[in-house]
Design an enzyme around this catalytic site. Structure first.
Site, PDB file in Angstrom:
ATOM      1  CD  GLU A  38      -2.574   1.704   0.295  1.00 10.45           C
ATOM      2  OE1 GLU A  38      -3.374   0.905  -0.206  1.00 10.45           O
ATOM      3  OE2 GLU A  38      -2.413   2.875  -0.127  1.00 10.45           O
ATOM      4  CE  LYS A  41      -3.698   8.915   6.416  1.00 10.34           C
ATOM      5  NZ  LYS A  41      -4.665   9.922   6.866  1.00 10.34           N
ATOM      6  CB  CYS A  46     -13.971   2.387   1.303  1.00  5.55           C
ATOM      7  SG  CYS A  46     -15.294   2.054   2.461  1.00  5.55           S
ATOM      8  N   GLY A 178     -22.680  16.528 -12.136  1.00  5.86           N
ATOM      9  CA  GLY A 178     -22.903  15.079 -12.094  1.00  5.86           C
ATOM     10  C   GLY A 178     -23.967  14.736 -11.062  1.00  5.86           C
ATOM     11  N   GLY A 265     -17.655  10.752 -12.061  1.00  5.92           N
ATOM     12  CA  GLY A 265     -17.279   9.345 -12.104  1.00  5.92           C
ATOM     13  C   GLY A 265     -15.842   9.111 -11.681  1.00  5.92           C
ATOM     14  NE  ARG A 266     -13.469   6.880  -6.795  1.00  5.64           N
ATOM     15  CZ  ARG A 266     -12.559   7.686  -6.238  1.00  5.64           C
ATOM     16  NH1 ARG A 266     -12.785   8.980  -6.134  1.00  5.64           N
ATOM     17  NH2 ARG A 266     -11.419   7.207  -5.786  1.00  5.64           N
ATOM     18  CB  ALA A 313     -16.662  -0.370   0.058  1.00  4.20           C
ATOM     19  CG  HIS A 436     -47.073  -2.246  13.686  1.00  2.87           C
ATOM     20  ND1 HIS A 436     -47.254  -1.493  12.542  1.00  2.87           N
ATOM     21  CD2 HIS A 436     -47.819  -1.643  14.662  1.00  2.87           C
ATOM     22  CE1 HIS A 436     -48.074  -0.493  12.817  1.00  2.87           C
ATOM     23  NE2 HIS A 436     -48.433  -0.552  14.086  1.00  2.87           N
TER      24      HIS A 436
HETATM   25  C1  LIG Z   1     -16.900  10.116  -2.216  1.00  2.00           C
HETATM   26  C2  LIG Z   1     -17.065   8.621  -2.279  1.00  2.00           C
HETATM   27  C3  LIG Z   1     -18.072   8.014  -1.573  1.00  2.00           C
HETATM   28  C4  LIG Z   1     -18.226   6.637  -1.609  1.00  2.00           C
HETATM   29  N1  LIG Z   1     -19.221   6.064  -0.877  1.00  2.00           N
HETATM   30  C5  LIG Z   1     -19.386   4.726  -0.907  1.00  2.00           C
HETATM   31  C6  LIG Z   1     -20.387   4.093  -0.116  1.00  2.00           C
HETATM   32  O1  LIG Z   1     -21.113   4.743   0.634  1.00  2.00           O
HETATM   33  N2  LIG Z   1     -20.502   2.743  -0.180  1.00  2.00           N
HETATM   34  C7  LIG Z   1     -19.714   1.984  -0.996  1.00  2.00           C
HETATM   35  O2  LIG Z   1     -19.867   0.781  -1.011  1.00  2.00           O
HETATM   36  N3  LIG Z   1     -18.745   2.552  -1.747  1.00  2.00           N
HETATM   37  C8  LIG Z   1     -18.570   3.897  -1.728  1.00  2.00           C
HETATM   38  N4  LIG Z   1     -17.577   4.466  -2.466  1.00  2.00           N
HETATM   39  C9  LIG Z   1     -16.749   3.603  -3.337  1.00  2.00           C
HETATM   40  C10 LIG Z   1     -15.672   2.862  -2.579  1.00  2.00           C
HETATM   41  O3  LIG Z   1     -14.890   3.781  -1.869  1.00  2.00           O
HETATM   42  C11 LIG Z   1     -14.843   2.048  -3.544  1.00  2.00           C
HETATM   43  O4  LIG Z   1     -15.677   1.213  -4.304  1.00  2.00           O
HETATM   44  C12 LIG Z   1     -13.805   1.186  -2.850  1.00  2.00           C
HETATM   45  O5  LIG Z   1     -12.955   1.961  -2.074  1.00  2.00           O
HETATM   46  C13 LIG Z   1     -13.004   0.399  -3.892  1.00  2.00           C
HETATM   47  O6  LIG Z   1     -12.052  -0.385  -3.256  1.00  2.00           O
HETATM   48  P1  LIG Z   1     -10.719  -0.798  -4.021  1.00  2.00           P
HETATM   49  O7  LIG Z   1      -9.990  -1.718  -3.086  1.00  2.00           O
HETATM   50  O8  LIG Z   1     -11.002  -1.255  -5.377  1.00  2.00           O
HETATM   51  O9  LIG Z   1      -9.923   0.563  -4.192  1.00  2.00           O
HETATM   52  P2  LIG Z   1      -9.423   1.675  -3.194  1.00  2.00           P
HETATM   53  O10 LIG Z   1     -10.231   1.736  -1.978  1.00  2.00           O
HETATM   54  O11 LIG Z   1      -9.289   2.897  -4.017  1.00  2.00           O
HETATM   55  O12 LIG Z   1      -7.997   1.165  -2.751  1.00  2.00           O
HETATM   56  C14 LIG Z   1      -6.920   1.074  -3.616  1.00  2.00           C
HETATM   57  C15 LIG Z   1      -5.657   1.260  -2.816  1.00  2.00           C
HETATM   58  O13 LIG Z   1      -4.553   0.958  -3.631  1.00  2.00           O
HETATM   59  C16 LIG Z   1      -3.500   1.850  -3.320  1.00  2.00           C
HETATM   60  N5  LIG Z   1      -2.606   1.903  -4.469  1.00  2.00           N
HETATM   61  C17 LIG Z   1      -2.875   2.360  -5.712  1.00  2.00           C
HETATM   62  N6  LIG Z   1      -1.801   2.187  -6.512  1.00  2.00           N
HETATM   63  C18 LIG Z   1      -0.837   1.635  -5.743  1.00  2.00           C
HETATM   64  C19 LIG Z   1       0.500   1.216  -5.990  1.00  2.00           C
HETATM   65  N7  LIG Z   1       1.054   1.344  -7.192  1.00  2.00           N
HETATM   66  N8  LIG Z   1       1.189   0.685  -4.980  1.00  2.00           N
HETATM   67  C20 LIG Z   1       0.642   0.552  -3.737  1.00  2.00           C
HETATM   68  N9  LIG Z   1      -0.606   0.915  -3.461  1.00  2.00           N
HETATM   69  C21 LIG Z   1      -1.347   1.448  -4.454  1.00  2.00           C
HETATM   70  C22 LIG Z   1      -4.215   3.160  -3.018  1.00  2.00           C
HETATM   71  O14 LIG Z   1      -3.416   3.994  -2.217  1.00  2.00           O
HETATM   72  C23 LIG Z   1      -5.473   2.676  -2.309  1.00  2.00           C
HETATM   73  O15 LIG Z   1      -5.302   2.664  -0.912  1.00  2.00           O
HETATM   74  C24 LIG Z   1     -17.365   5.840  -2.418  1.00  2.00           C
HETATM   75  C25 LIG Z   1     -16.320   6.459  -3.121  1.00  2.00           C
HETATM   76  C26 LIG Z   1     -16.172   7.828  -3.053  1.00  2.00           C
HETATM   77  C27 LIG Z   1     -15.052   8.459  -3.797  1.00  2.00           C
END
Ligand SMILES: Cc1cc2nc3c(=O)[nH]c(=O)nc-3n(C[C@H](O)[C@H](O)[C@H](O)COP(=O)(O)OP(=O)(O)OC[C@H]3O[C@@H](n4cnc5c(N)ncnc54)[C@H](O)[C@@H]3O)c2cc1C
Length: 459
Positions: A38, A41, A46, A178, A265-266, A313, A436
């Site tokens: 990582e 953090k 999430c 958006g 979007g992301r 998440a 209820h």
């Molecule tokens: C504003 C917002 C609100 C959201 N609300 C919700 C919600 O209410 N409920 C829900 O289910 N989802 C929500 N989401 C979506 C959710 O946060 C993501 O779907 C989830 O975090 C995806 O998990 P992931 O493990 O794919 O990626 P991430 O959580 O993005 O984790 C990827 C990790 O990889 C690390 N990384 C990247 N490249 C490297 C590298 N080269 N070397 C080492 N580490 C690296 C990053 O630092 C990061 O910590 C929200 C997102 C946002 C932006």
């Protein structure tokens, strides 16, 4: 790289967000040796920039509204103001406690946690901080970033959710670019905090991925809350002069704002990490994976937001766990993407699972639907919320979609997902007794009605 230390693991995971850390925890539980890499953090988007901080803001927003609306319930309250330092302290406290807990959890397992930016340098090797981590299996879990539009730089008063989470004041006028999940959640927060809010959406409706009836109800509720929105309208540009952003639309209209929140979007974090060089198929930045989260390269898996599909998440958790169990030889059942619950936490909340009415018609042909209005639900009336539970079933078959809107309805998604995933018939659910007066009763009532024996329903 002769000076580089080399270690071998059953699984090397790149990215410690929802998908990556869930995979690491489950793999360690199953006795596999794991390295988790990582660069930021532990907990990822999430925990630090997504679900948790935004939901804390939404809760603070609800408290502000409750203070404003006390007299509706005969309680004399006055809303004074929102102190963003206080809100941020509360939000950061929640995040901090969960972060500490997660760090402790990872430490307590047999996981080699490696800090630093990793790169895939061969099909089975991640290089990070002077180490070569060799994996019998490699899991890509590098997540996503907030996108913007061409020519729209994120600077000053033009922000994405990444910056908007840390405001030290409440902006007077906000334009949200958006009307998807993140856009409507922030719009809801800002309105409750006292901003004048306008959402600009190019598609014909807000939360366009939801059932059309849900969009209509959300739009009605937002109108009532005086959240402005413009659908079917394209953004054409933004200029900043001093502290003011002028947003231009293709219609020729301009809107002045003190903050432009870009929520369009992301995109996947995959560029420059060696994926394509290792032969992994990538499509517009997303890593393609099959329903077992396998990429086209043997031994390389991908989970979470980098894989096309719902960016949630709990999808990442489920995929991470799946991959660990698959590698351990447990032969887990594949994940049904339609069986993943979806909640949007604006006010009113939206919760859904399965097929929308339009999708169900296309997939199953003949279907039936039923809308149970929360007007007949005691607890919803007590809370003073409007909305409904909409069921979609195959004709004479199981329920294939549940769509709900109303204050706190997100909490009802648990039963909805059991109904969908267990392919329940309306009559199966109708015989279950719902307490209820709860909002959960609305789900029971909707199924009673669809099973032909409505109770507190007119049809
Ligand atoms: C504003 C917002 C609100 C959201 N609300 C919700 C919600 O209410 N409920 C829900 O289910 N989802 C929500 N989401 C979506 C959710 O946060 C993501 O779907 C989830 O975090 C995806 O998990 P992931 O493990 O794919 O990626 P991430 O959580 O993005 O984790 C990827 C990790 O990889 C690390 N990384 C990247 N490249 C490297 C590298 N080269 N070397 C080492 N580490 C690296 C990053 O630092 C990061 O910590 C929200 C997102 C946002 C932006």
């Amino acid at each position: 790289m002769s000076a580089t230390a080399e270690n071998t693991f059953d699984i090397v995971i790149l990215g410690g967000g929802s998908g990556g850390y869930a995979c690491a925890l489950r793999a360690a539980e199953l006795g596999l040796s794991v390295a988790l890499v990582e660069k930021g953090k532990l907990g990822g988007t999430c925990l630090h920039m997504g679900c948790i901080p935004t939901k804390a803001l939404l809760h603070a927003a609800e408290v502000a509204d409750t203070a404003r609306e006390g007299s509706q319930f005969g309680v004399k309250t006055t809303f004074e103001s929102v102190d963003m330092n206080g809100v941020n302290a509360y939000k950061d406290g929640v995040v901090g406690r969960l972060y500490k807990g997660l760090q402790g959890l990872v430490k307590s397992k047999n996981i080699d946690y490696v800090e630093g930016e990793g790169h895939l340098v061969a099909t089975n090797v991640v290089e990070v901080a002077g180490r070569r981590l060799v994996g019998k299996n490699v899991v890509l879990a590098t997540g996503s970033y907030a996108k913007t539009l061409p020519g729209l730089d994120i600077t000053g008063k033009i922000m994405t959710s990444d910056q908007a989470l840390f405001l030290d004041h409440v902006p007077a006028r906000v334009v949200v670019l958006g009307g998807g999940v993140i856009g409507v959640e922030f719009a809801s927060v800002f309105k409750s905090f006292g901003s004048e809010v306008t959402i600009v959406e190019a598609l014909p409706r807000l939360v366009a991925a939801e059932d059309e009836a849900i969009s209509k109800q959300l739009e009605r509720s937002f109108r009532k809350r005086k959240i402005n929105f413009k659908t079917n309208v394209k953004f054409s540009g933004a200029t900043q002069t001093g502290d003011v952003v002028q947003v231009s639309l293709e219609s020729g209209e301009t809107i002045d704002a003190d903050l432009l929140l870009v929520a369009v979007g992301r995109g996947p974090v995959t560029a420059g990490l060696g994926y394509e060089e290792a032969g992994v198929t990538v499509d517009r930045g997303f890593v393609l994976a099959n329903d077992r989260c396998q990429t086209n390269v043997e031994g390389i898996y991908a989970v979470g937001d980098i894989v096309p599909g719902l960016q949630l998440a709990h999808r990442g958790f489920a995929q991470g766990i799946f991959v660990a169990e698959h590698i351990a030889g447990l032969n887990p059942p594949v994940i049904d993407e339609m069986g993943i619950p979806r909640v949007t936490y604006c006010d009113p909340e939206i919760a859904s699972i399965g097929y929308t009415e339009a999708q169900a018609k296309e997939k199953f042909g003949e279907i039936e639907t039923y809308d149970y209005n929360l007007g007949g639900n005691g607890k919803s009336q007590i809370l003073g919320t409007a909305g409904f539970v909409k069921l979609v079933r195959q004709k004479d078959g199981p329920v294939v979609g549940v769509h709900m809107i109303g204050a706190r309805m997100g909490e009802q998604v648990g039963e909805a997902q059991l109904i969908y995933n267990w392919e329940a018939l309306p009559s199966d659910v109708a015989q279950l007794i719902h307490a209820h007066p709860t909002q959960n009763e609305a789900l029971g009532e909707a199924h009673l009605a669809l099973a032909g024996k409505p109770l507190h329903a007119h049809a």
